[in-house]
Design an enzyme around this catalytic site. Sequence first.
Site, short mmCIF file in Angstrom:
data_model
loop_
_atom_site.label_atom_id
_atom_site.label_comp_id
_atom_site.label_asym_id
_atom_site.label_seq_id
_atom_site.Cartn_x
_atom_site.Cartn_y
_atom_site.Cartn_z
N GLY A 1 2.43 1.96 10.74
CA GLY A 1 3.43 3.01 10.62
C GLY A 1 4.10 3.36 11.94
O GLY A 1 4.79 4.37 12.04
N SER B 1 3.23 -2.43 10.28
CA SER B 1 4.67 -2.54 10.53
C SER B 1 5.26 -3.88 10.12
O SER B 1 6.14 -4.42 10.80
CB SER B 1 4.98 -2.23 12.01
OG SER B 1 4.63 -0.90 12.31
N GLY C 1 2.93 -1.24 4.17
CA GLY C 1 3.07 0.17 3.80
C GLY C 1 4.53 0.51 3.54
O GLY C 1 5.07 0.26 2.46
N GLY C 2 5.18 1.06 4.56
CA GLY C 2 6.55 1.56 4.44
C GLY C 2 7.52 0.61 3.75
O GLY C 2 8.28 1.02 2.85
N GLU D 1 -6.60 4.80 7.68
CA GLU D 1 -6.36 6.23 7.43
C GLU D 1 -7.57 6.87 6.75
O GLU D 1 -7.86 8.04 6.97
CB GLU D 1 -5.08 6.39 6.58
CG GLU D 1 -3.84 6.17 7.44
CD GLU D 1 -2.68 5.51 6.71
OE1 GLU D 1 -2.64 5.55 5.47
OE2 GLU D 1 -1.81 4.94 7.41
N GLU E 1 -5.64 -5.03 10.22
CA GLU E 1 -4.59 -4.07 10.51
C GLU E 1 -4.90 -3.32 11.80
O GLU E 1 -5.70 -2.37 11.78
CB GLU E 1 -4.47 -3.05 9.37
CG GLU E 1 -4.14 -3.66 8.03
CD GLU E 1 -3.49 -2.63 7.11
OE1 GLU E 1 -2.33 -2.83 6.74
OE2 GLU E 1 -4.12 -1.61 6.79
N ASN F 1 0.87 -1.18 0.00
CA ASN F 1 0.00 0.00 0.00
C ASN F 1 0.91 1.23 0.00
O ASN F 1 1.53 1.54 1.01
CB ASN F 1 -0.89 -0.03 1.25
CG ASN F 1 -1.72 1.23 1.39
OD1 ASN F 1 -1.81 2.03 0.45
ND2 ASN F 1 -2.31 1.42 2.56
N TRP F 2 0.97 1.89 -1.15
CA TRP F 2 1.91 3.01 -1.26
C TRP F 2 1.39 4.30 -0.66
O TRP F 2 2.12 5.29 -0.57
CB TRP F 2 2.26 3.24 -2.74
CG TRP F 2 3.16 2.19 -3.30
CD1 TRP F 2 3.80 1.19 -2.61
CD2 TRP F 2 3.55 2.02 -4.67
NE1 TRP F 2 4.56 0.43 -3.45
CE2 TRP F 2 4.42 0.92 -4.73
CE3 TRP F 2 3.26 2.71 -5.85
CZ2 TRP F 2 4.99 0.48 -5.93
CZ3 TRP F 2 3.82 2.28 -7.04
CH2 TRP F 2 4.68 1.17 -7.08
N LYS F 3 0.12 4.33 -0.29
CA LYS F 3 -0.45 5.55 0.33
C LYS F 3 -0.14 6.77 -0.57
O LYS F 3 -0.13 6.64 -1.78
CB LYS F 3 0.07 5.72 1.75
CG LYS F 3 -0.05 4.41 2.55
CD LYS F 3 0.18 4.57 4.01
CE LYS F 3 0.06 3.22 4.69
NZ LYS F 3 0.08 3.27 6.12
N HIS G 1 -9.39 1.44 4.62
CA HIS G 1 -8.11 1.53 5.32
C HIS G 1 -8.27 2.47 6.52
O HIS G 1 -9.03 3.45 6.44
CB HIS G 1 -7.02 2.06 4.37
CG HIS G 1 -5.66 2.00 5.00
ND1 HIS G 1 -5.20 2.96 5.86
CD2 HIS G 1 -4.69 1.07 4.93
CE1 HIS G 1 -3.98 2.61 6.28
NE2 HIS G 1 -3.65 1.47 5.72
P1 PGA Z 1 2.90 0.07 7.52
O1 PGA Z 1 1.46 0.34 6.87
O2 PGA Z 1 3.39 -1.24 6.96
O3 PGA Z 1 3.75 1.23 7.10
O4 PGA Z 1 2.69 -0.02 8.99
C1 PGA Z 1 0.55 -0.70 6.67
C2 PGA Z 1 -0.72 -0.19 6.07
O5 PGA Z 1 -1.13 0.94 6.37
O6 PGA Z 1 -1.36 -0.90 5.28
#
Ligand code: PGA
Length: 251
Positions: A173, A212, A233-234, A97, A167, A9-11, A95
Amino acid sequence: MRRKLLFGNWKMNKTRSEAEEFALASKELLELASKHNIDIGVAPTFLSLCKVKKTNPDLLVAAQNCHYAPSGAFTGEISIPMLLDYGIKMVIIGHSERRTYFNETNKTCSMKIDALLANDMIPLYCVGETLEEFEKGITKDVIYDQIKVGLANVKKEDASKLIIAYEPVWSIGTGKNASKEIAEDICRYIRELLREMFGDVSDDIRILYGGSVKPENVKDYLLQEDVDGALIGGASLKVDSFRQLINNVIE
Ligand code: PGA
């Protein structure tokens, strides 16, 4: 047998040219993953979807959101027919966010999931509790509502198209990933709920853990019986790190 899935997930990251660079390199990642029966994919921003899809048509590519209406007066939104026009067949829904910053609710998630399934698309539906809910010990109550309301109208014959991602919000994050025991406990609970709703199809639905996930811990999660992959994500942003994720799963 559920195929493992590593999904990035590149956000709100990567310009179009950065996304193209990754998509080119992803051909080698895809070859490596496919050899070991692992599916991989990424969710770029709307503006890079077309570029990524064209550069590597075999890579799974998802949008990070969509609107439930096919068209209309919804300034700033993107509809499902627009995504289909780009060859996009998969969308991340709910998600945390989007729930936190854009008022996404279980009910709006449900409307989007219904619209996606009606168009034969794949919703990657995210669920998870906040830190406060985790500390209160009500994780399963929160998950129950997210699953029961979000998937309320899904028909049995469509259920196998679903992908669910657990999640915990406190792990996204933050570097504070949930233990593999927590991940398995909640993913198993999700599968039980899916079984109640859809019967044996629940055995075919992939459930991912996210929060994470890094090359160092990815295998711990994927070894759990009810964890079929990861939403990352990251650690999905760099080609080397994505390659390391795949390598650590297959080794
Ligand atoms: P993260 O993000 O791996 O950076 O914690 C995961 C996500 O939001 O899907």
